[in-house]
Design an enzyme around this catalytic site. Structure first.
Site, PDB file in Angstrom:
ATOM      1  N   GLU A  65       0.831  -1.176  -0.163  1.00 33.57           N
ATOM      2  CA  GLU A  65      -0.047   0.004  -0.121  1.00 33.57           C
ATOM      3  C   GLU A  65       0.817   1.233  -0.004  1.00 33.57           C
ATOM      4  O   GLU A  65       1.811   1.411   0.901  1.00 33.57           O
ATOM      5  CB  GLU A  65      -0.799  -0.168   1.334  1.00 33.57           C
ATOM      6  CG  GLU A  65      -1.913   0.972   0.987  1.00 33.57           C
ATOM      7  CD  GLU A  65      -2.814   1.143   2.425  1.00 33.57           C
ATOM      8  OE1 GLU A  65      -2.904   0.126   3.193  1.00 33.57           O
ATOM      9  OE2 GLU A  65      -3.688   1.982   2.503  1.00 33.57           O
TER      10      GLU A  65
ATOM     11  N   ARG B 228       4.857 -13.436   9.900  1.00 32.65           N
ATOM     12  CA  ARG B 228       5.775 -12.049   9.643  1.00 32.65           C
ATOM     13  C   ARG B 228       6.991 -12.048  10.236  1.00 32.65           C
ATOM     14  O   ARG B 228       7.409 -12.803  11.033  1.00 32.65           O
ATOM     15  CB  ARG B 228       4.753 -11.106  10.288  1.00 32.65           C
ATOM     16  CG  ARG B 228       3.922 -10.590   9.524  1.00 32.65           C
ATOM     17  CD  ARG B 228       3.014  -9.393  10.372  1.00 32.65           C
ATOM     18  NE  ARG B 228       3.460  -8.019  10.323  1.00 32.65           N
ATOM     19  CZ  ARG B 228       2.745  -7.575   9.160  1.00 32.65           C
ATOM     20  NH1 ARG B 228       1.909  -7.771   8.374  1.00 32.65           N
ATOM     21  NH2 ARG B 228       3.145  -6.057   9.009  1.00 32.65           N
TER      22      ARG B 228
ATOM     23  N   LYS C 123       4.262   0.249   9.553  1.00 25.56           N
ATOM     24  CA  LYS C 123       4.328   1.442   8.727  1.00 25.56           C
ATOM     25  C   LYS C 123       3.864   2.691   9.553  1.00 25.56           C
ATOM     26  O   LYS C 123       4.099   3.744   9.632  1.00 25.56           O
ATOM     27  CB  LYS C 123       3.587   1.264   7.438  1.00 25.56           C
ATOM     28  CG  LYS C 123       4.464   0.608   6.325  1.00 25.56           C
ATOM     29  CD  LYS C 123       4.035   0.629   4.872  1.00 25.56           C
ATOM     30  CE  LYS C 123       2.710   0.014   4.950  1.00 25.56           C
ATOM     31  NZ  LYS C 123       2.300  -0.100   3.457  1.00 25.56           N
TER      32      LYS C 123
HETATM   33  P1  ATP Z   1       2.537  -2.660   8.299  1.00 25.71           P
HETATM   34  O1  ATP Z   1       1.693  -3.491   9.076  1.00 25.71           O
HETATM   35  O2  ATP Z   1       4.065  -2.410   8.427  1.00 25.71           O
HETATM   36  O3  ATP Z   1       1.793  -1.485   8.090  1.00 25.71           O
HETATM   37  P2  ATP Z   1       1.138  -3.703   6.056  1.00 25.71           P
HETATM   38  O4  ATP Z   1       1.273  -5.255   5.831  1.00 25.71           O
HETATM   39  O5  ATP Z   1       0.072  -3.055   6.138  1.00 25.71           O
HETATM   40  O6  ATP Z   1       2.360  -3.125   6.809  1.00 25.71           O
HETATM   41  P3  ATP Z   1       1.438  -3.513   3.108  1.00 25.71           P
HETATM   42  O7  ATP Z   1       1.887  -2.418   2.135  1.00 25.71           O
HETATM   43  O8  ATP Z   1       0.056  -3.850   3.082  1.00 25.71           O
HETATM   44  O9  ATP Z   1       2.110  -3.202   4.685  1.00 25.71           O
HETATM   45  O10 ATP Z   1       2.674  -4.804   2.858  1.00 25.71           O
HETATM   46  C1  ATP Z   1       2.780  -5.598   1.793  1.00 25.71           C
HETATM   47  C2  ATP Z   1       3.162  -6.671   1.822  1.00 25.71           C
HETATM   48  O11 ATP Z   1       4.191  -6.931   2.686  1.00 25.71           O
HETATM   49  C3  ATP Z   1       2.027  -7.468   2.346  1.00 25.71           C
HETATM   50  O12 ATP Z   1       1.635  -8.848   1.823  1.00 25.71           O
HETATM   51  C4  ATP Z   1       2.320  -7.858   3.702  1.00 25.71           C
HETATM   52  O13 ATP Z   1       1.851  -9.127   4.153  1.00 25.71           O
HETATM   53  C5  ATP Z   1       3.800  -7.852   3.864  1.00 25.71           C
HETATM   54  N1  ATP Z   1       4.535  -7.554   5.022  1.00 25.71           N
HETATM   55  C6  ATP Z   1       4.470  -6.596   5.580  1.00 25.71           C
HETATM   56  N2  ATP Z   1       5.326  -6.543   6.801  1.00 25.71           N
HETATM   57  C7  ATP Z   1       5.862  -7.712   6.801  1.00 25.71           C
HETATM   58  C8  ATP Z   1       6.422  -8.498   7.938  1.00 25.71           C
HETATM   59  N3  ATP Z   1       6.973  -7.827   8.791  1.00 25.71           N
HETATM   60  N4  ATP Z   1       6.913  -9.576   7.412  1.00 25.71           N
HETATM   61  C9  ATP Z   1       6.572 -10.255   6.560  1.00 25.71           C
HETATM   62  N5  ATP Z   1       5.617  -9.639   5.557  1.00 25.71           N
HETATM   63  C10 ATP Z   1       5.432  -8.262   5.691  1.00 25.71           C
HETATM   64 MG    MG Z   2      -1.570  -3.864   4.634  1.00 24.51          MG
END
Ligand code: ATP
Ligand code: MG
Length: 544
Positions: free
Chosen positions: A31, A256, A266
């Site tokens: 995102e 994760r 984020k």
């Molecule tokens: P955050 O929780 O930090 O805001 P998010 O998951 O909302 O991160 P996205 O932009 O939706 O952020 O993430 C893109 C992809 O990265 C998603 O498929 C998410 O599952 C993966 N991702 C994000 N953080 C991690 C992590 N710590 N370990 C593994 N995969 C991750």
């Molecule tokens: Mg997300």
């Protein structure tokens, strides 16, 4: 480094063998609401490496269905990060590219009696939803006629309602044990300008509706996401089935990645930046890919670190030391080893002729002859580290300089300290030493054993430098505590000193080992009159 066998790789192998899929297509769907962090690197590396291993491909798809938080500056930053890691998406796409098709599929669900326009407020919807132990209550609008739903949805799109006044919901099961199946919202009204589609739309699809549709349209075979989407998979499959998508993608979840003393969200990283608690997303203390890059981490060290953490269906927390180890392993042989004095103490060699400078030929990295050699200077005036001198030898283990003791200045001569000069406040400001011309390094001199071997920089040829020295940004890993209270007040320290003149023409992100001081990289802010270096990590783990 190849991706090790893991449960997703196994699923892909099985699917190819059984003919369930013809090739592997994955996507990475960030995102664009902040910069990517090292946790995202797990998702990036996993998607790209797996697809590559099966000769498939990976799309980069910006999940931009929530215009409130998204911005095109983040789109550019994310592209740059992925590119830096060495991955090339087959296609760069936006969730918003599919708004038209997604809308048509919503109409299709309404016509099939599987979606309805609901008037409940967000609060009421929450109350009606029930709990894990109690079934939900059906919305009073659940049985609206198909025609009325079509008309109202059309009006939602036309902008006839305020934000939150109406939603489009799937008609599934208000007593499902899976809360995500209790008539989830498919579309909501948001009157805001979208970074990609401008003011064309005021209704936006929810992730759970948009994502499976996008995957299906792109022919994604294995839609990989982190574990928190586990109980959304049933809804993902429902959407693909009820929308009658010709291609059927499947979702798989992995754990994760968390790192000790490191924020992996984020939302929190954004808070640090927006409140000026750090110097931007690429602050070298930040766990963003941009921050790690500026700090001096290499893409290889990050990839190897990610691959080394493996992949399973459990969220895992690894020590931040692991990333440092990955970097040391890589840079030990690869980079030049040079002299830098971070906290200088002036030394005058009283028996060395004034005005004379000699140059000593020294290899850049004794363990890697390919890096060649340079000349280091020696003269009457040199700098050593303050911490390498104590007036009195504190104990036998002290293998550095003291009054009356003799040490080797690395690659040069033995010097003996005879006198210490103090300022009015009692601070040591200068050492008076003598050197022994017999002891030149490489001359075969074997007369005495020095009390240590310390590095130095010759004063008249030295380059001024600022050394940024970091500690972890957070003092603990307790994400429940207040972010500001968790900030380490000593996370950024600055040393003002000198480097040897071979570094004169250094450029941003060039990496070095500063002998005895750690791995460093040249910062973007480095100038020719004052060089700036960031310490990536120390030479040895401080852990033990
Ligand atoms: P955050 O929780 O930090 O805001 P998010 O998951 O909302 O991160 P996205 O932009 O939706 O952020 O993430 C893109 C992809 O990265 C998603 O498929 C998410 O599952 C993966 N991702 C994000 N953080 C991690 C992590 N710590 N370990 C593994 N995969 C991750
Ligand atoms: Mg997300």
């Amino acid at each position: 480094m190849e991706i090790e066998s893991n449960f997703i790789k196994k699923i892909m192998e099985d699917d190819l063998e059984s003919g369930k899929v013809k090739g592997i297509i994955t996507r990475f769907p960030p995102e664009p609401n902040a910069y990517l962090h090292i946790g995202h690197a797990r998702a990036i590396v996993t998607n790209f490496e797996l697809a590559k291993q099966f000769d498939g491909y990976t799309n980069l798809r910006f999940d931009d269905t929530n215009p409130v938080k998204e911005d095109s500056s983040f789109v550019e930053a994310i592209k740059e990060d992925i590119n830096w890691l060495g991955y090339e998406p087959k296609n760069i796409l936006f969730g918003s590219d599919y708004f038209g098709q997604t809308y048509d599929l919503a109409l299709k669900l309404i016509k099939k009696g599987l979606a309805y326009v609901c008037d409940l407020s967000q609060d009421d919807m929450r109350k009606y939803r029930g709990t894990l132990t109690e079934p939900g209550i059906e919305s009073p609008n659940r049985n609206r006629s198909i025609d009325e739903n079509l008309k109202l949805f059309e009006e939602m799109k036309a902008g006839n309602f305020e934000d939150g006044e109406k939603t489009l919901r799937a008609k599934i099961d208000m007593s499902s044990p899976n809360m995500n199946m209790r008539d989830p919202v498919l579309y909501r009204i948001i009157h805001i300008t979208h970074h990609n589609t401008g003011d064309k739309w005021c209704i936006y699809p929810m992730y759970d509706f948009a994502h499976p549709i996008q995957d299906a349209i792109e022919g994604v075979t294995h839609s990989l996401c982190s574990l928190e989407y586990d109980d959304h998979r049933i809804l993902y499959d429902w959407v693909v089935e009820k929308c009658e998508m010709p291609h059927v993608p499947h979702q798989y979840e992995f754990g994760r990645l968390n790192i000790t003393n490191t924020i992996m969200s984020k939302r929190y990283l954004k808070q640090l930046v927006d409140n000026n608690l750090v110097k931007g997303y690429d602050d070298p203390r930040m766990p963003t890919l941009a921050g790690l890059r500026r700090r001096g981490y290499t893409k290889e060290s990050i990839k190897n670190f990610i691959l080394g953490t493996g992949l399973s269906r459990i969220n895992s927390t690894v020590s931040s030391e692991m990333l440092e180890t990955s970097l040391r392993d890589e840079l030990n042989f690869k980079v030049k080893r040079v002299n830098a004095v971070i906290d200088p103490l002036k030394v005058v060699i009283t028996n060395y002729p004034e005005g004379q400078v000699e140059w000593i030929d020294v290899p850049f990295n004794p363990e890697n002859p390919d890096l060649g050699s340079r000349k280091i200077a020696f003269s009457r005036n040199v700098f050593i580290e303050k911490e390498d001198f104590l007036p009195e030898k504190p104990n036998k283990k002290w293998k550095r300089l003291s009054i009356g003791e003799e040490v080797r200045l690395m690659y040069a001569y033995f010097v003996k300290c005879n006198e210490v000069k103090y300022d009015d406040f009692g601070n040591i400001v200068e050492l008076q030493c003598t050197y022994d011309p017999e002891t030149k390094s490489g001359s075969g001199f074997e007369g005495r054993k020095p009390n240590g071997n310390i590095h130095y920089v010759e004063a008249s040829t030295a380059k001024k430098a600022i050394f940024n020295l970091f500690e972890p940004l957070m003092i603990d890993s307790d994400s429940k505590r207040d972010l500001v209270e968790r900030l380490n007040p000593n996370s950024w320290n600055e040393g003002k000193g000198f480097v040897e003149n071979a570094l004169e023409n250094t450029y941003p992100l060039e990496r070095f080992q500063f002998i005895r001081k750690g791995y460093f990289t040249t910062d973007y802010d480095s100038k020719s009159d004052v060089l700036v270096f960031n310490r990536i990590c120390e030479l040895k783990s401080s852990f033990n």
